[in-house]
Design a protein around this motif. Structure first.
Motif, PDB file in Angstrom:
ATOM      1  N   GLY A 150       0.812  -1.213   0.000  1.00  0.00           N
ATOM      2  CA  GLY A 150       0.000   0.000   0.000  1.00  0.00           C
ATOM      3  C   GLY A 150       0.841   1.256   0.000  1.00  0.00           C
ATOM      4  O   GLY A 150       0.526   2.230  -0.694  1.00  0.00           O
ATOM      5  N   MET A 151       1.933   1.262   0.766  1.00  0.00           N
ATOM      6  CA  MET A 151       2.819   2.422   0.808  1.00  0.00           C
ATOM      7  C   MET A 151       3.447   2.674  -0.559  1.00  0.00           C
ATOM      8  O   MET A 151       3.515   3.817  -1.028  1.00  0.00           O
ATOM      9  CB  MET A 151       3.908   2.199   1.861  1.00  0.00           C
ATOM     10  CG  MET A 151       3.408   2.205   3.290  1.00  0.00           C
ATOM     11  SD  MET A 151       4.659   1.626   4.468  1.00  0.00           S
ATOM     12  CE  MET A 151       5.867   2.940   4.335  1.00  0.00           C
ATOM     13  N   LEU A 156       3.590   5.756  -5.667  1.00  0.00           N
ATOM     14  CA  LEU A 156       3.629   5.742  -7.128  1.00  0.00           C
ATOM     15  C   LEU A 156       2.465   6.546  -7.713  1.00  0.00           C
ATOM     16  O   LEU A 156       2.635   7.272  -8.699  1.00  0.00           O
ATOM     17  CB  LEU A 156       3.598   4.303  -7.642  1.00  0.00           C
ATOM     18  CG  LEU A 156       4.869   3.485  -7.419  1.00  0.00           C
ATOM     19  CD1 LEU A 156       4.646   2.030  -7.842  1.00  0.00           C
ATOM     20  CD2 LEU A 156       6.050   4.070  -8.179  1.00  0.00           C
ATOM     21  N   TYR A 157       1.296   6.433  -7.106  1.00  0.00           N
ATOM     22  CA  TYR A 157       0.145   7.207  -7.569  1.00  0.00           C
ATOM     23  C   TYR A 157       0.394   8.701  -7.391  1.00  0.00           C
ATOM     24  O   TYR A 157      -0.021   9.527  -8.207  1.00  0.00           O
ATOM     25  CB  TYR A 157      -1.121   6.783  -6.829  1.00  0.00           C
ATOM     26  CG  TYR A 157      -1.944   5.767  -7.588  1.00  0.00           C
ATOM     27  CD1 TYR A 157      -2.681   6.143  -8.715  1.00  0.00           C
ATOM     28  CD2 TYR A 157      -1.989   4.433  -7.186  1.00  0.00           C
ATOM     29  CE1 TYR A 157      -3.436   5.214  -9.422  1.00  0.00           C
ATOM     30  CE2 TYR A 157      -2.734   3.497  -7.893  1.00  0.00           C
ATOM     31  CZ  TYR A 157      -3.458   3.891  -9.004  1.00  0.00           C
ATOM     32  OH  TYR A 157      -4.183   2.981  -9.711  1.00  0.00           O
ATOM     33  N   ARG A 158       1.068   9.052  -6.304  1.00  0.00           N
ATOM     34  CA  ARG A 158       1.394  10.465  -6.070  1.00  0.00           C
ATOM     35  C   ARG A 158       2.264  11.006  -7.198  1.00  0.00           C
ATOM     36  O   ARG A 158       2.218  12.191  -7.530  1.00  0.00           O
ATOM     37  CB  ARG A 158       2.124  10.599  -4.721  1.00  0.00           C
ATOM     38  CG  ARG A 158       2.420  12.037  -4.315  1.00  0.00           C
ATOM     39  CD  ARG A 158       2.882  12.107  -2.876  1.00  0.00           C
ATOM     40  NE  ARG A 158       4.272  11.734  -2.709  1.00  0.00           N
ATOM     41  CZ  ARG A 158       5.291  12.597  -2.752  1.00  0.00           C
ATOM     42  NH1 ARG A 158       5.067  13.880  -2.967  1.00  0.00           N
ATOM     43  NH2 ARG A 158       6.524  12.189  -2.559  1.00  0.00           N
ATOM     44  N   LEU A 163       0.303   1.484 -10.170  1.00  0.00           N
ATOM     45  CA  LEU A 163       0.467   0.052 -10.393  1.00  0.00           C
ATOM     46  C   LEU A 163      -0.508  -0.710  -9.517  1.00  0.00           C
ATOM     47  O   LEU A 163      -0.841  -0.273  -8.409  1.00  0.00           O
ATOM     48  CB  LEU A 163       1.903  -0.400 -10.048  1.00  0.00           C
ATOM     49  CG  LEU A 163       3.049   0.010 -10.969  1.00  0.00           C
ATOM     50  CD1 LEU A 163       4.368  -0.510 -10.404  1.00  0.00           C
ATOM     51  CD2 LEU A 163       2.851  -0.508 -12.380  1.00  0.00           C
ATOM     52  N   ARG A 164      -0.964  -1.861 -10.006  1.00  0.00           N
ATOM     53  CA  ARG A 164      -1.820  -2.728  -9.195  1.00  0.00           C
ATOM     54  C   ARG A 164      -0.955  -3.455  -8.163  1.00  0.00           C
ATOM     55  O   ARG A 164       0.259  -3.558  -8.292  1.00  0.00           O
ATOM     56  CB  ARG A 164      -2.536  -3.753 -10.080  1.00  0.00           C
ATOM     57  CG  ARG A 164      -3.412  -3.149 -11.175  1.00  0.00           C
ATOM     58  CD  ARG A 164      -4.223  -4.254 -11.846  1.00  0.00           C
ATOM     59  NE  ARG A 164      -3.389  -5.373 -12.285  1.00  0.00           N
ATOM     60  CZ  ARG A 164      -2.815  -5.442 -13.494  1.00  0.00           C
ATOM     61  NH1 ARG A 164      -2.977  -4.458 -14.373  1.00  0.00           N
ATOM     62  NH2 ARG A 164      -2.085  -6.499 -13.819  1.00  0.00           N
ATOM     63  N   ARG A 170       4.981  -8.598  -8.218  1.00  0.00           N
ATOM     64  CA  ARG A 170       5.840  -9.165  -9.251  1.00  0.00           C
ATOM     65  C   ARG A 170       7.179  -8.435  -9.303  1.00  0.00           C
ATOM     66  O   ARG A 170       8.237  -9.059  -9.359  1.00  0.00           O
ATOM     67  CB  ARG A 170       5.120  -9.076 -10.604  1.00  0.00           C
ATOM     68  CG  ARG A 170       5.970  -9.340 -11.849  1.00  0.00           C
ATOM     69  CD  ARG A 170       6.405 -10.798 -11.953  1.00  0.00           C
ATOM     70  NE  ARG A 170       5.303 -11.712 -11.936  1.00  0.00           N
ATOM     71  CZ  ARG A 170       4.520 -12.005 -12.975  1.00  0.00           C
ATOM     72  NH1 ARG A 170       4.724 -11.413 -14.139  1.00  0.00           N
ATOM     73  NH2 ARG A 170       3.551 -12.887 -12.852  1.00  0.00           N
ATOM     74  N   SER A 171       7.138  -7.112  -9.258  1.00  0.00           N
ATOM     75  CA  SER A 171       8.374  -6.335  -9.325  1.00  0.00           C
ATOM     76  C   SER A 171       9.292  -6.615  -8.139  1.00  0.00           C
ATOM     77  O   SER A 171      10.517  -6.719  -8.287  1.00  0.00           O
ATOM     78  CB  SER A 171       8.058  -4.843  -9.397  1.00  0.00           C
ATOM     79  OG  SER A 171       7.551  -4.489 -10.666  1.00  0.00           O
ATOM     80  N   LEU A 172       8.717  -6.743  -6.955  1.00  0.00           N
ATOM     81  CA  LEU A 172       9.521  -7.042  -5.772  1.00  0.00           C
ATOM     82  C   LEU A 172      10.165  -8.419  -5.879  1.00  0.00           C
ATOM     83  O   LEU A 172      11.310  -8.622  -5.457  1.00  0.00           O
ATOM     84  CB  LEU A 172       8.654  -6.955  -4.512  1.00  0.00           C
ATOM     85  CG  LEU A 172       8.192  -5.544  -4.128  1.00  0.00           C
ATOM     86  CD1 LEU A 172       7.123  -5.612  -3.043  1.00  0.00           C
ATOM     87  CD2 LEU A 172       9.372  -4.700  -3.655  1.00  0.00           C
TER      88      LEU A 172
END
Length: 360
Positions: A150-151, A156-158, A163-164, A170-172
């Protein structure tokens, strides 16, 4: 990667370490987390020794071409050159062993780190500086960051880059399972993942709470930089808003090299240096690559990093062999660089008062 006999060798990560059971208080961590800016949410730290290793240059389209019909891929080798502080050119190579991720169909697929992972790394480095989310152990030279999906998603939205949760997951995985091996003049100097000793919460707990905390250990390059104050404040918000990856590369290069930017001095660099160091000039022709550099410079103007630039083409006959780019700084960038310089000076004084020995 291959051994002396030409056989494929899989780089093995070092044994896992466990995160500290309690917060370790350190002057180094306090200094790394303190910024000199009107809005601290807009700034972060750049660690040049880590970031100059090319690792996010493979595009999504190129990644598809590197995979076999079964979805697997061999390690990717990339050679590059960098200059040391005395101007001597050193030859480097990075081997990127892709992460093998299990898909829903039960088969494994190879993934190389891309721009998406680059953005998440920056977010994690920013979260690391926030209270109660970063742990730095100066004695063992270890840095850990606590975070949640969530963080990362909110940050990223900011930045206008949504991203979903499954994409973040997946990226992590890619960042914790791909292995980088770096060579300097033929000698191995580093092997490890982008995120090390990644401890994720289990699926059941995650479904209950997307803000459940995970923890991971940051690369030793970053931990060493925290210990030795070898990092620099930069406008993280501007960096994240850059559309082109080459713009991001050039911006950080200016932050770390154009330290005394002002209205009276300019800064120059060569096309050949950017081509060698970034790994991002991968177009079909050199002409297209040069256009890509100009596009990145135009974006730097748009983002108020540079005020103007000039090009000086070097030719042999009618062939362009290199290009010299000379830039002047935008007033906003000058102000930011002065703030970064002042912060560095203040940190050096504070470190000396606290008895911190800063070994380069």
């Amino acid at each position: 990667m291959t051994d002396k006999g030409g056989k494929n060798v899989v780089a093995k990560p070092k044994p896992s370490k466990k995160p500290p059971s309690k917060v370790v208080k350190s002057v180094q961590m306090d200094l790394f987390s303190q910024f000199l800016a009107n809005d601290v949410s807009e700034v972060s730290n750049t660690v040049e020794y880590w970031e100059r290793i090319p690792k996010y240059f493979i595009s999504t389209q190129e990644q598809d071409k590197l995979r076999t019909a079964e979805g697997l891929a061999k390690p990717y080798e990339h050679e590059y050159k960098l200059k040391d502080k005395e101007g001597r050119e050193l030859t480097y190579k990075v081997d990127i062993q892709p992460a093998l991720i299990k898909e829903e169909n039960g088969k494994y697929k190879a993934f190389f780190p891309t721009r998406t992972e680059e953005s998440i790394e920056e977010v994690l480095k920013k979260i690391f500086t926030e209270q109660n989310h970063g742990i730095h152990d100066p004695k063992n030279i270890e840095s850990w960051v606590r975070f949640s999906y969530g963080m990362i998603r909110r940050e990223l939205y900011r930045m206008g880059n949504g991203l979903r949760y499954d994409q973040i997951k997946r990226s992590l995985e890619v960042m914790s399972k791909c292995i980088l091996t770096v060579y300097e003049d033929g000698k191995e100097i580093y092997t490890g993942a982008i995120l090390q000793d990644y401890c994720s919460v289990d699926r059941e707990k995650y479904l209950e709470d997307t803000d459940a905390l995970h923890i991971t250990r940051l690369p030793v390059f970053i931990s060493h930089a925290v210990n030795t104050l070898q990092y620099r404040q930069f406008n993280y918000l501007r960096f994240m808003e850059c559309k082109e990856q080459l713009t991001r590369f050039l911006y950080k290069r200016l932050v770390n090299r154009y330290i005394h930017a002002n209205y009276m001095n300019d800064y120059h660099f060569m096309y050949s240096d950017i081509q060698q160091a970034s790994g991002l000039l991968r177009q079909k022709t050199e002409r297209d690559n040069r256009k890509k550099v100009l596009s990145a410079l135009e974006e730097l103007k748009e983002k108020k990093v540079i005020l103007s630039y000039k090009t000086d083409e070097r030719k042999e006959g009618r062939m362009i062999t290199d290009v010299k780019y000379t830039i002047t700084a935008h007033p906003e960038f000058v102000t930011e660089q002065k703030a970064a310089n002042k912060r560095t000076s203040m940190q050096q004084i504070e470190a000396q008062k606290s008895g911190v020995v800063v070994d380069k």
